[in-house]
Design a protein around this motif. Structure first.
Motif, PDB file in Angstrom:
ATOM      1  N   GLY A 163      18.159  67.861 -29.134  1.00 53.14           N
ATOM      2  CA  GLY A 163      17.864  66.441 -29.278  1.00 53.14           C
ATOM      3  C   GLY A 163      16.396  66.128 -29.471  1.00 53.14           C
ATOM      4  N   MET A 164      15.598  67.099 -29.913  1.00 54.11           N
ATOM      5  CA  MET A 164      14.170  66.861 -30.135  1.00 54.11           C
ATOM      6  C   MET A 164      13.940  66.090 -31.428  1.00 54.11           C
ATOM      7  N   ALA A 165      12.908  65.251 -31.451  1.00 55.22           N
ATOM      8  CA  ALA A 165      12.452  64.673 -32.706  1.00 55.22           C
ATOM      9  C   ALA A 165      11.908  65.797 -33.573  1.00 55.22           C
ATOM     10  N   PRO A 166      12.094  65.724 -34.898  1.00 50.70           N
ATOM     11  CA  PRO A 166      11.640  66.828 -35.768  1.00 50.70           C
ATOM     12  C   PRO A 166      10.168  67.189 -35.590  1.00 50.70           C
ATOM     13  N   LEU A 167       9.302  66.190 -35.426  1.00 43.93           N
ATOM     14  CA  LEU A 167       7.885  66.495 -35.253  1.00 43.93           C
ATOM     15  C   LEU A 167       7.643  67.247 -33.950  1.00 43.93           C
ATOM     16  N   GLU A 168       8.317  66.842 -32.879  1.00 42.51           N
ATOM     17  CA  GLU A 168       8.200  67.541 -31.595  1.00 42.51           C
ATOM     18  C   GLU A 168       8.742  68.963 -31.708  1.00 42.51           C
ATOM     19  N   ALA A 169       9.844  69.116 -32.446  1.00 38.78           N
ATOM     20  CA  ALA A 169      10.422  70.446 -32.632  1.00 38.78           C
ATOM     21  C   ALA A 169       9.457  71.358 -33.381  1.00 38.78           C
ATOM     22  N   MET A 170       8.781  70.820 -34.401  1.00 35.72           N
ATOM     23  CA  MET A 170       7.797  71.616 -35.138  1.00 35.72           C
ATOM     24  C   MET A 170       6.657  72.062 -34.240  1.00 35.72           C
TER      25      MET A 170
END
Length: 294
Positions: A273-280
């Motif tokens: 459930g991470m935001a894509p930017l946080e996942a990156m």
């Protein structure tokens, strides 16, 4: 759950009937399919069953099917099955992080790419393999449509793309021309990109040359057990040009790493459930902060 299979997968995995292999995969949280091979439809029934409750990310060969995933742009998880996603390819994975921080300011975008030959050269002589230069209009149209998916506020006519293919290059070159809503300085532009995940700004002494990247930047880092980010922005004189609201810049993408990391980003977003930017940012922290020799 993936860790429970890790010990077994670290050793050679003997060939087994498809149903037995897929029985093991049913225990994982997500599948990333990176294969570019004929006969992938043989997995269709198994994939259809898995994707009703868990995500499958296809890295290549499925455009325009499935739901596009291109970090750091937002990813809206599907609420009902099939939960199938199309990972942006090496071109989109390179362009996306560069235009993301300026997405609200862009009013017109023109992208030029020099990339490795996308298809195998069958029965060509060595000279043709080295010298061939190809333009594939279908590939240009696909890049244009996928970039437009990332910038839906723009009219389709405001996004253009050209792609030239040559054999044997690990680094792709990219030139981006953009018309912005407001001017910015070269210093602000480069500082913004330095703060982006997966992106590094090269020293001003490095010319617009993939050979210099390999010899002066990448090889010394590898020798010291460090990894180089796959998206590199040139900052030498003339590499970035800004005139009022017009922006031009050049970058290079390392083709052997540019798609691997976004696959991990997408799985983090879908499973955790991470935001894509946080996942990156989390993927980068693990991949680039660890000694590559360990």
């Amino acid at each position: 759950r993936l860790r429970t299979l890790q010990t077994e997968w670290n050793s050679p995995w003997p060939l087994q009937p498809q149903d037995q292999v897929f029985g093991k995969l049913m225990g994982v949280d997500a599948i990333v399919d990176t294969a570019i091979v004929p006969g992938k439809d043989g997995m269709k029934d198994s994939y259809d069953h898995f994707s009703q409750s868990k995500p499958i990310v296809f890295q290549s060969g499925t455009y325009p099917r499935h739901h596009l995933a291109a970090s750091p742009f937002g990813l809206m998880p599907l609420t009902e099955g099939p939960h199938t996603y199309r990972q942006g390819d090496c071109l989109l994975s390179g362009v996306g992080p560069l235009i993301f921080p300026f997405r609200e300011r862009i009013r017109k975008l023109d992208i030029h790419l020099l990339v490795q030959r996308q298809k195998r050269l069958n029965d060509y002589t060595l000279r043709d393999n080295l010298d061939d230069l190809i333009v594939t209009p279908g590939l240009e149209d696909r890049v244009k449509r996928e970039v437009h998916e990332l910038l839906p506020h723009l009219d389709e006519s405001c996004v253009e793309a050209s792609v030239f293919e040559v054999p044997g290059h690990d680094y792709y070159l990219c030139e981006v021309k953009a018309r912005l809503t407001e001017p910015l300085t070269e210093e602000d532009f480069l500082e913004t990109l330095r703060a982006q995940p997966r992106v590094a700004v090269l020293p001003r002494t490095i010319e617009i040359s993939t050979g210099q990247i390999q010899q002066l930047i990448r090889e010394p880092l590898i020798e010291n057990g460090r990894r180089l980010k796959p998206i590199l922005v040139f900052s030498c004189p003339g590499a970035v040009r800004i005139r009022k609201k017009k922006l031009l810049f050049r970058a290079a993408f390392y083709s052997k790493a540019i798609t691997m990391l976004p696959n991990i980003d997408t799985v983090r977003s879908l499973v955790r459930g991470m935001a894509p930017l946080e996942a990156m940012l989390q993927t980068d922290a693990y991949y680039f902060d660890h000694d590559s020799s360990s």
